[in-house]
Structures are given as C-alpha cells and as structure tokens.
Design a protein around this motif. Structure first.
Motif, PDB file in Angstrom:
ATOM      1  N   CYS A 138      11.251  45.010  11.853  1.00  0.00           N
ATOM      2  CA  CYS A 138      11.088  43.226  12.460  1.00  0.00           C
ATOM      3  C   CYS A 138      11.817  42.447  12.644  1.00  0.00           C
ATOM      4  N   ASN A 139      12.085  41.833  13.322  1.00  0.00           N
ATOM      5  CA  ASN A 139      13.781  41.439  13.784  1.00  0.00           C
ATOM      6  C   ASN A 139      13.780  39.933  14.041  1.00  0.00           C
ATOM      7  N   PHE A 140      14.750  38.820  14.434  1.00  0.00           N
ATOM      8  CA  PHE A 140      15.292  37.575  13.383  1.00  0.00           C
ATOM      9  C   PHE A 140      16.154  36.638  14.747  1.00  0.00           C
ATOM     10  N   ASN A 168      10.259  38.651  14.694  1.00  0.00           N
ATOM     11  CA  ASN A 168       8.669  38.963  15.049  1.00  0.00           C
ATOM     12  C   ASN A 168       8.859  40.301  14.063  1.00  0.00           C
TER      13      ASN A 168
END
Lengths: 898, 451
Positions: B259-261, B289
C-alpha cells in the motif's frame, strides 16, 4: 463577474478589432478586464489580435492580479512579433519586480523570462539578480527557473552575470521547492553545456538527500533524477544512499517510485553484500507490482521498465508472474508488454499455469495479440527444455482449430523448435502438412518449406509438396524463393531421383536467369557450381548439422541493456533505445543571433522560428551538433551543391539572411515567366519552387524593363493547400532600368494553410515602391516537397502497401508519355527524391516500384508500368492521403516529361 | 520537462493549448491527432500512451473522452508526464466541479491561469489544489452537471442509490454555493476494483483487489482528521512465498500485499492502532492505495455452458449467482461473451418474469450481451441463447467462444473487508458538526469466467 467566458467568443457586427480597441481604452476597470478576456479568447482560437498590442499593454499597470496575468499572457504571445512595442512593457516589468506583493514580483520575472526578445532580456538581468535573493520562497523558486529560461536565450549572459553561482547557492536554500527548481534548472543547463557546471559532490548529495524528504512529489523526481548521475565512492556509501532513498518506494506517485527504483538499481551495482542486494530486491518487488494497478498509460511505462529490470535481475519478480497475466479489459499495448514479461519469467515451476494463459489468449479476438501468444508458446518451448513437449501439444491443439493466422504463426515457431531440439518432435510433421494449402504469409510459407526440405527423407511426398510451391516461384517474395531453392537442393541431395532432378533444374533456372535479386542469384550459382563439381561436397555443405539455437529474441545486447538500465524512468527505457537515437533537441544556445523578424506583415511567431530551425530532419542535419548526435541521418551538407549558402541560411536562424544576387545557384536557367513584362509595366517576374538540399526555396528572377528604378520589393503568398510562406522578407536590391536580379527565397510549409480540398494553386503578390501591387498565379508541383528521407526498405514498402486499404489506391494513365530507359528514368526520379524500391517484368512491360514522402511523413507508394520505348505509362499510387493523388500525378507527369 | 500541453476533444478540436518552450513546431496537435486516430488502419488498435514522431515525443491519457496531451523533445521521465496529465485533470476538476469540453471552454481564462501556476517553462511546480488557491484568482463558472459524466471512480455514487448526495461530487472545491455559505462536509470513499478469473471448472485462477481510500474535503480551516482502519490489517506477505498466503485466509485478518499513502498522511500511530492522521488538503485525492491478492469471496459466481445441438446449432447457458447478503444490491450489470465468428443468428430466452433485463447480439463483433439493471444479494439469474451457425463448427465451439466477462457496481459492499472504523474531525467549537460521508463501493475490473 457574471455570465460565461464563452460569451467572449461571440462576434459582433461592428467589426471586432475596432470595438475591442474601444473597450480596452474604456475608463471602467471591469470593461477593460472583459475586453482583455475577449482578446485572449480570440488569441487562443488563433485569430490575429496583434494589432491591439499598444492598447493591451496600456492595461498592464493595474493592481488587479487577474487582469495583469491576462495582459502578461498576451505579451508572451505577441512580444516576439512586436519587439519594439514590447519595450514599452519593460518599465512596468521592472517596477513590478520590486512590488511589495511577492506574487507580482514573481509574475514579472516569470513573464519576462518567457519573452524571447533580446532587448527585453537585457533588462531582465537586474530584476532576476534581485529575485534570486528575494525573501519570499515563491519568488526565489520562480527566479531559479527563470535562469534556465535566460540560459536558453543567451547562455553567455547567464555565465557573465554570475547567475550560475547564484543558482548553485539555491541548492542550500531552506525551502525545498526552491531547491527542487534550482536542481531542475541546473540539470537542464548542464544538459546543454559541454563544460562541467553542475557536478554532484558528496556535499551536495547529502544536502539534496535531506531536501528530498520535505519536497513535493515533483521536486522529489527532479532531485532523484539529478542524483542518479552520482557515482558512489564505495559499497558503504552506496548502501547509505540506498537507505535514504528506499522510503520513496512507498510513494503514491508512480514517477517518484520509478525514479527511486532507478537510483537503487544503480547503487546496487556497487553493493557487494549479497544479503543487502537480496533484501533490496525483496523491497522493490511490491512497489513495482503496485505500478500495475495505476492507469493503463502508467502501466505501459512500468511494464517497459520492468522488461529491462527482469533481464538484469530476474529474481526481483520471479514469484510474481501472476500479476502479469492479461486482464480482458487491458488495452492491447498493455497486453503485448505483459506477454513479453511472462515469457521472461516463465520457468519450469510455473510453465503449466503460463501455458494455460497463453492457450486462452490464442483464442481471443485481437489478431496481433493472438499471434504474439502463439509465438510466446514457441519461445517457452525453446527456453524450457523440460516443458517443450507440453508447449508443442498446446500448439498442435491450436492448429486443429484451423484459424488461419494461428496455424501460420504456429508453423513459424515450430520450425524454431525443430532447430532447438533436432530429431525429437518430427512426428508432428504430418499434422503440419495438412495445413499446407492455407499458408499465405511469406514467413509461414518459408518456415514450412524449410521443414519439408530439412526432413525430406521422412516425408514420403516431399517432392509433390515442394512442387506445389514451385508453380508460383517467380511471384513469391524473396525469403520464400530462398527457402524454396535450398529445400529443392536438400531434396535432390537426399533423394537424387528423376523428379527432384527435374525440379532442381527448374528452380536453378528460375533463380539465376529469371531473377533480379542478387542474393537469390548468388546462392543459386553457388549451389549450381557445388552440385556440378562435387555432389559429395555439396552434401557436406548443405546437409551439415546445424548449430542448436536458443531463445534470444527480444533479448537486448548486454551493453545496450546496461545503458538502458541507467536510463530507467526516462523515455529511453520506454522506447528501449539509447537517448541519442531519438533526442534531436538543438543546442539553441549555440545559435544565438539577433532576432528581428519584425518587418510589419512578415512577422514570425516563436513556434515557427523553432520549426524552421529545429524540426525537419533535413534542416537539422545541417547543424553540426544535431548531425553528430544522429548518426543515422544522411549528412545533406556533404553532398550539397551550395553548402555555404544553405549553411548560412540555417545557421543564421533564418533571419534576414542575405542571399547574394549573383549566386549562380539562384539563377536557374529557365524559370517560367509568371508576370510578363507586358502586364507588369515593364517588370517581368519569372519564378518557380525549387528544392535545394532539403529546403524549399522560391527561385525568382526580376527583370526591370521599365524606365524607372524599382526598389522596396516585397512578396506575400496567399493561403494555399500546403501553407507555403516565406521564411523571411524578400531580398532584392534596387533595380536600375535594364538590369535584373535573381534570388532564392527560403520557404516554409504549414504556415498559412488554406482549408478545403487540395489544389496546386499558389497566389503570389509582389510590390515595390514605384508600381502597383502585382498579382500572379503559380502552380505548386508536389515533387518539391519530396523529402530526402523518403526512401523505404522493401519490407516496409510491402508492409505499408498492404496496410493501406484498396480505396487509397489511385490510378492514372499517361497515354502520351514514354519511358525509353529504366536507368535514366530512375536517375531522374531519384534526383527529385523519388526512390527506387524494386522492379519486375510482366510480359514485355517493366514494372517499377518507387517511394516518396512529403513533410508530416505522408508516404506515396508508386507503381509505374510501361513497355520500353512504347508510349503509354500507367501509374498507380497508394497513399494515406489519396486526396493528394491528382497533385502527385501532375508532379509525376512533369518529372517524366523533363 | 515538457514543451506543450494541450487538450483535444474526441473529434480532434483544440480545447486548451499552452506552449511552454517554443521548441516544438506548430501543427503538433494535428500531427498527434492523426497518429492516434490512425494508429492501425482498422482503427481497432489503440496507440500506446507514448510515441515519437520526427523527434517530438507525444504523451497522452484519455480522461472522460478528452485527450490530455504533452509534448517534449528531451529524454524526460514518462511516468512523471503521464502522472502530471492525470493530476492536471484532477486539479481542473477540483476547480470546475465537472470536467468536460463545455466546462473547459467556459472557463478558459481560469484554466490558463491554472496552467501557468502548475507548469513553468515545462517544469511542474505544483498540482495541489490547496497550494494553487493562494495564486489563482479567477472564479470558476459552474456548468450544469446534468447529464455529463463526472471524473473518477467516485462518480459511481451518482448512479442508483438515493442515499448519497449526488451533487456533492460535481461541486467545485473553490466556488461558493449560491447561498454564499459553504456546506461543511467531507467524503471518504472506499473504492475497490476487483479482478477475478474463473477456470472452466469454476475454480478461481487469479483474484486481485485494487483499492483506494479517496477523500474529498469541503471543510473550512483544514482541521485535522483521524481515520481508523480495522486493527487486524496487516501489510506485506512477509517472507512467505506466493503460494501459502491462502493459509491466512481463514484467520480473518486483512492482508494487503502493498500500500502507499498520500503525502499529507502521518503514519505515526499506524503501526500501533492502524489510524491515519492527516490535514486534508482541498480537492479530491487518494489517502491510501492498496493491493490485495489474499483470497476473498467473489461477489458473483458465473457458470457458462456451451453445447452443440446439431452441426449448425449450439446453445449457450449463462448462470449468475450473487453471493453477497440480501441487503446489498448490485447495479448496472453487463455480461458479455464473444461467440464463434460464423454465428449468424441468436435467439434469447430469459427466465420467466424477468424485469429490467436486456439481451443483444452484436453482429459486427459477434458478441452476446446481457444487461441487468440490478441483482439483489442471494439471487440467481439465467440466460439461454440459441445460436445458428453458417458453417460447421468441427467440435471447436468451446475454443472459439468465450470467455464470459462481467462488469458491475455494488454500492455499500467491499470484498476486502477493509473498513474505516471511525472518522474523527478535530473540533473547533461545540456546534461544529460537519457532515461525514463514508461510502463503500465495489466495481468489476476484469471479471472473467473461461469456458
């Protein structure tokens, strides 16, 4: 403000310009603002509102930022064509650059940098100097970019005034936005300079790595890309750098992720500890896979990059093959790239899964994708020995569906499988032979023929099968002919009976006497000689054991791969080409000249200046810099008949270059008279469009038969189909009575294009100070547009021909024309950049294939049919722009007649 | 850096054009459009998003039917340019409320002002609507939202469900409401796109969820927000191999592959209690995401059967079962299946009493289409189609037909079980109680059953 901006697009009855002028000078602020909006609206749809320059500039002195921005937008657009008037704006600019409001200060510097007029540039230096040291970071970051703008206009000035040092100081700025822009500006300047300007020391490195954490996402990309040029001292430093960069992999912005990957890959080269490397590979995998959840456009870029990465470090994604399985709604460009990576990641462990996918893809709708899937199965067979048998059985299943293009593709890959595993899978030949009649693609035919020849002894009716192909021998493409020849020889050597003997005679005859293809002829003669002198030796040669092949298709050469890996996250990694293969940017700074296009009525917008000096390959090859970076391009200068003249024209940025009147090249022997002396009150003008060294000129001859001295000649072209227009003003000296002058006027295309169906009419107006304006018509002959790069490879020609629908083919008969010699006709056409592709004989007729290309890359594929010495020439042309065919035929006629 | 930015309509009309460097010849818009339109002569194949013609590199993305294009002559980062094009679209949408040819034309002055702040000399300066607010002065002219398609996945909420305030999504972030006062509200959308491939025997071959937590804030004064996810979320498949994650499926934890922020998100307490802290900037943006390949229960089971019934006939039976609770309803379901190319006629038979269903045989590309307005959880629907062929199929029918693919939207449902447990807004005063909308939606990405 109320209502819609679109109302500014509506026209009024009174005549737009005078009405706007009035409104611009209104005493009411709101009215003035509305008027400027209308002007901008007109400008964006391409109307010429340059005549309102003074009135718009008068609105510049305002406190209203919205209005000021609009005026600035206008200025950027028109200052180039009105440099003298633009000076009027300088005072306000300088004043604005000292405004208490930082937004206005920044706006002033930003806009001044965009006005590429030398006189303004001079005044830019002091404000820029101040703004680089401004208290407000918004102003400083704008000033940093402005240094790059100034360097693009006048590199020396930037160096003389010490702007580079100020820029370097900004790397230590406390605002990350300023740092990012300074880095971007320095990187660009370095790119365009041969001297070392922006060298990354370990000191700058640590500063930039710190700034990285606070930057905006875009700034991070600038910094990462600049740092990727840094070579670490040793493994320890590399590890340190990587540690600082790794957190960027978690960024939501794909550009940041890819730039970080590039940086890490580069430093990994230095890292010796296998543990660290393994750990890094593990960390890179999930973010790389996540890129495939982005928009398809980004996925495409990611896939092209991953393709390179897995060639170098296959372990990174070895366990992730599933994510590269195609989704049914992926765009075709994504599917194709995924297939390529699936082949690269296929292994004994996952091959069953992969084959299942390929088989599914091979029954989809899109033909190109299906073909690639079939080929992929074959490539897996060649790559993975233990899976070969399973691959082949899938291929056989597919052949049985009897979809024509699947069968052909399968046969092509099976030939390669035979080469890889000789004497293993020949039992399937019988199945292949069933599809013999349906083959219609050269590559598939050639492959099948190779198989028949190679295994002739195991195929009972090999001679019959080959016989079937022989009937059409003369019409087959070269690769099929070559295979037929070799297969016939193999058959003869293996089964020297009567049938094959007759066959070999026929083939050798066909391939020597009846062909123009030197490859085929040479090979046939060698076989012939071998067979007639020493059949045993022939056996040793022709039936020798072949080396086993491996799957190297789409594997890049290691040095190229390394170069591309150094260019990960750039266009280079998408095209899989080194940057110098496609970057053709001119080092504009070396072409510094006085800009004055300003003769009223002959103004030039910046875009055009760039066009004539930068874009067409023919002219860029005249600039040594560009030429040396583009080794593939023919150096037009070398062969040029008037190299100095042309060199000057281009080198001087096309401004007012004087063409010597006595230049012999200018005075072509017989120019058609367009304005006879009887109509021109004694002045006679003859003219014609000519092409010299890749550039189009209007060759003109003025003959003064009047009793007056004529001077102040000017020329204007009406809108025409090709948008032909003069690059600069007409250079004709004052003409004494009874004297004449010739000149070559450089022309450009697509400047003032007339709408409507294409025609060859060129309307010209010429005036001088003594006489009325003369109007005359000229006819554009298409062949002056034929570019030097119009030559096509045979294969490309065939492909292009096939790819164009039949509706694009137009025919023309020239009953009166006659071709007496093929050679001289070809020479004549080649001189006008119509290039010879191939010829063949059809009964007593010669059929010639030629290619030509006009700017914007529109090709004309031509077939000329004629019997030598007998009047009547047939011309068929196929082009994506069939509407131009009538013009093409006119040009063809005049070329053949000349 | 880029040289030009422009927006073209589907017909190739120039809607917005800005030249930043003057090193790309005029006519680039026409050259580009021609190339894209005629990439392959049949017009079926799409042009790749990046290509080079005569030394000019063209980048493009398609957004709501418009072409957003950038050009350059140098070796730039292509992902930067493509991402930038998406962001420009998002910023413009934040400002105009709706992105369309009409809204762009009506707001051209504002759009040019934005473009001048977003890009200087080809270099991206900022794409944050929040930052841009301080430099951009034109007010948007809001166009009628009526029938125009909105940008982004959140627009899905506008269909069907009455629970959502439909107008919110097409509201400009900067423009004031006609009443003068802005409504205080914040939207948090959990949008999941799922991809599943079923084998011919009904097994799941691949399954994947691409999720986004999307936020759009209309809160004044940028208060801090805390967003709590389920505590059992864990990230990364650890050191385990790809094939044994299934063992974790039963345990109830939500395992994200990656995931990324968004950059505004603080993750200080994320490791401890799975909460995200952020000060949301104005405009629409993805907070997080994520990607998941952990096994999940697919919302629909598809069974497809094709049987030959004589030399020139065959019958197709497609069955769809909704395997989600009955209080959830999926809408706008479309099922498609390519049929053999020699199919000439298809007659359909729906189940008795079927409402809101349509069937069609697309002659041109030989495709069967079945549309259903909605499917209630637990329901099952069947379609029978009788095919007539122009030639014998030689027993290859199954190989030349299929696969069956399906698109759908399921509001208030998510397959991953990732949840926003609470959404806390920093309180300025006692009476401050903005509207909070937390919404879930699941959508098919590539949902395919092979036959």
């Amino acid at each position: 403000m109320s209502g819609h901006d679109s109302k500014y697009f509506s026209t009024t009855k009174k005549g737009e310009i005078p009405e706007l002028k009035e409104e611009l000078n209104s005493q009411y602020k709101d009215k003035r603002k509305d008027a400027v909006k209308k002007v901008i609206a007109a400008m964006t749809v391409g109307k010429d509102v340059s005549s309102l320059f003074t009135d718009v500039v008068n609105c510049m002195q305002t406190e209203n930022l919205e209005l000021k921005k609009l005026v600035y937008l206008y200025l950027i657009n028109y200052a180039k064509s009105q440099p003298d008037l633009a000076i009027l704006a300088v005072n306000t600019f300088v004043k604005d650059s000292q405004d208490p409001n930082p937004l206005i200060r920044a706006l002033a510097v930003r806009t001044m940098g965009c006005i590429r007029v030398d006189k303004i540039t001079e005044y830019l230096c002091d404000p820029l100097q101040r703004c680089l040291k401004d208290d407000d970071p918004y102003v400083r970051k704008t000033a940093a970019i402005c240094v790059a703008k100034l360097y693009d206009i006048n590199a020396e000035l930037v160096e003389d005034r010490g702007f580079l040092d100020s820029l370097k100081d900004l790397i230590s700025d406390n605002n990350p936005m300023v740092v990012a822009n300074a880095v971007a500006a320095l990187a660009e300047i370095q790119e365009n300079s041969t001297r070392p300007i922006f060298e990354i020391t370990s000191n700058t490195l640590s500063k930039l790595l710190t700034a990285l954490n606070e930057c905006t996402e875009w700034g991070q990309v600038f910094i990462l890309d600049a740092l990727s040029r840094y070579k670490a001292e040793d493994a320890r430093e590399a590890e340190n750098i990587v540690e600082r960069v790794t957190p960027r992999l978690q960024h939501a912005n794909c550009a940041v992720v890819l730039s970080a990957v590039k940086m890490i890959l580069q430093q990994m080269e230095l890292i010796t500890s296998t543990d660290v490397v393994r750990n890094l590979c593990k960390k890179m995998a999930p973010p790389l896979v996540t890129l495939l959840s982005a928009e398809p456009e980004i996925q495409y870029v990611a896939l092209r990059n991953i393709n390179l990465i897995v060639q170098k470090r296959p372990t990174i994604l070895a366990h992730e093959i599933k994510v590269f399985f195609c989704k049914y709604n992926d765009p075709i460009y994504v599917k194709m790239e995924k297939l390529e990576i699936m082949i690269k990641l296929a292994s004994d462990r996952n091959i069953d899964q992969v084959l299942l996918e390929f088989k599914e893809y091979a029954t989809e709708v899109d033909v190109d994708f299906v073909r690639k899937a079939v080929r992929a199965i074959g490539r897996c067979a060649i790559k993975l020995e233990r899976a070969a048998e399973r691959c082949i059985s899938v291929l056989l299943e597919l052949i049985k569906i009897k979809v024509n293009y699947v069968v052909q593709e399968a046969i092509i890959v099976i030939k390669d499988i035979f080469r890889r595993y000789p004497n293993t899978y020949e039992s399937i030949i019988a199945t292949l032979c069933e599809s013999l009649d349906t083959l219609d693609e050269p590559e598939a035919k050639a492959s099948m023929i190779w198989i028949i020849g190679e295994y002739a002894e195991r195929i009972d009716n090999a001679d019959e099968l080959l016989e079937g192909f022989l009937e059409s021998f003369p019409e087959e493409p070269a690769q099929v002919q070559l295979q037929l020849l070799t297969a016939a020889v193999k058959l003869f050597l293996k089964k020297p009976t009567e049938g094959p003997q007759q066959m070999i005679q026929a083939v050798l005859n066909n391939a020597t006497v009846e062909t123009d293809n030197p490859d085929l002829r040479d090979r046939a003669y060698i076989y012939w000689r071998l067979l007639s002198t020493d059949p045993e030796a022939a056996k040793d040669v022709v039936l020798a054991e072949k080396p086993v092949i491996s799957d190297d298709s789409n594997q890049l050469d290691p040095t190229l791969l390394d170069e591309l890996l150094a260019n990960i996250a750039t266009l280079s990694s998408v095209y899989h080409k080194p940057p110098e293969a496609f970057v053709t940017r001119l080092k504009t700074t070396s072409l510094k000249t006085e800009d004055d296009y300003s003769e009223a009525g002959y103004s030039e917008s910046p875009a055009h200046a760039a066009e004539s000096s930068a874009s067409p390959p023919s002219s860029s090859s005249n600039v040594p810099d560009a030429a040396s970076r583009q080794p593939d391009q023919p150096l037009a200068t070398a062969a040029s008949p008037v190299p100095d003249l042309i060199g000057d024209l281009i080198g001087l940025d096309n401004s007012n270059s004087l063409v010597p009147v006595d230049q012999p090249a200018a005075a072509s022997p017989s120019l058609p008279v367009l304005l006879p002396a009887s109509t021109g009150q004694g002045l006679q003008i003859s003219a014609q469009l000519v092409r010299r060294d890749g550039q189009i000129f209007y060759s003109l001859l003025f003959e003064n038969g009047s009793p007056l001295l004529l001077d102040g000649f000017m020329i204007q072209f009406n809108k025409n189909t090709f948008g032909l227009a003069a690059v600069g003003p007409l250079q004709v000296p004052p003409l004494q009575p009874g004297t004449s002058a010739a000149t070559l006027l450089p022309m450009i295309l697509f400047k003032n294009v007339a709408p409507g169906p294409p025609n060859s009419l060129l309307q010209v107006a010429v005036k001088n100070n003594q006489q009325p304006v003369w109007y005359f018509n000229d006819k554009i002959s298409l062949h002056v547009f034929f570019t030097e790069d119009g030559r096509m490879e045979r294969a490309t020609f065939l492909e292009t021909w096939k790819s164009l629908p039949d509706s694009n083919e137009v025919l023309k008969d020239y009953p009166g024309l006659v071709i007496n010699s093929v050679e001289s006709t070809l020479d004549k056409l080649a001189a006008s950049n119509m290039f010879f592709i191939a010829k063949r004989k059809n009964a007593n007729q010669e059929v010639l294939y030629l290619s030509a290309k006009i700017p914007q890359g529109i090709p004309f594929l031509t077939e000329l049919t004629a019997a030598l010495g007998i009047p009547s020439v047939k011309c068929a042309v196929k082009t994506p722009s069939p509407e131009l065919a009538p013009l093409f035929f006119e040009a063809m006629e005049s070329l053949l007649k000349s | 850096m880029i040289s030009q930015f422009f927006v073209l309509s589907q017909r190739g009309d120039n809607i917005v054009f800005r030249d930043y460097r003057g090193d790309v010849p005029k006519g680039s818009t026409e050259i580009f459009f021609r190339k894209v339109k005629f990439w392959k002569e049949d017009g079926e194949e799409e042009a790749p998003p990046v290509f080079n013609i005569d030394g000019v590199n063209y980048f493009h993305v398609k957004i709501v039917g418009l072409l957003f294009v950038a050009t350059t002559r140098v070796n730039v980062s292509p992902s930067l340019v493509l991402e930038l094009l998406q962001r420009i679209a998002r910023v413009i949408k934040d400002y105009l409320g709706i992105l369309s040819e009409d809204s762009l034309r009506k707001n051209f002055v504002l759009v040019y002002e934005l473009l001048d702040e977003v890009i200087d000399f080809g270099y991206v300066q900022t794409t944050s609507t929040e930052v841009l607010k301080s430099y951009v002065f034109n007010e948007p002219i809001v166009t009628g939202a009526a029938h125009l398609p909105a940008l982004g996945p959140a627009s899905l909420f506008m269909q069907g469900t009455k629970r959502m305030p439909g107008t919110a999504i097409t509201k400009s972030v900067v423009a004031n409401e006609p009443g003068g006062r802005k409504r205080e509200e914040i939207f948090v959308d959990i949008i999941e796109k799922i991809s599943v491939t079923f084998s011919s025997s009904g097994y799941i071959l691949t399954s994947e969820i691409d999720g986004t937590i999307q936020m759009k804030s209309y809160l004044t004064g940028n208060p801090e927000i805390r967003l709590a996810l389920n505590e059992d979320v864990c990230i990364g498949r650890g050191g385990r191999s790809f094939y044994d994650y299934i063992s974790s499926a039963g345990s109830g934890t939500v395992v994200l592959d990656d995931c990324n922020f968004h950059e505004s998100v603080h993750l200080d307490s994320f490791d401890m209690d799975r909460t995200l802290t952020l000060v949301p900037p104005d405009g629409e943006f993805p907070v997080m995401n994520y990607r998941m390949t952990q096994e999940f229960k697919p919302p629909f089971r598809i069974t497809a059967l094709i049987e030959e019934a004589g030399p020139l006939r065959a019958e197709v039976i497609i069955k769809i079962r909704a395997e989600f609770p009955s209080n959830v309803t999926a809408n706008t379901i479309a099922v498609q299946m390519p049929l053999p190319t020699y199919t000439t006629r298809v007659s359909f038979e729906l189940e008795p009493g079927a409402v809101g269903q349509t069937t069609d045989f697309k002659e041109a590309n030989k495709r069967l289409e079945w549309g259903l307005k909605k499917i209630v959880g637990g329901a099952e629907h069947t379609l029978r189609a009788k095919l007539t062929f122009s030639q014998e199929s030689h027993g290859n029918v199954t190989k030349e037909a299929g696969p069956v693919s399906m698109t759908f939207t399921i509001p208030m449902y998510n397959a991953s079980r990732l949840q926003v447990k609470y959404l806390q807004i920093e309180k300025r005063s006692k009476s401050y109680n903005p509207y909070r909308w937390v919404r879930y939606i699941t959508q098919a990405n590539s949902y395919v059953a092979r036959i």
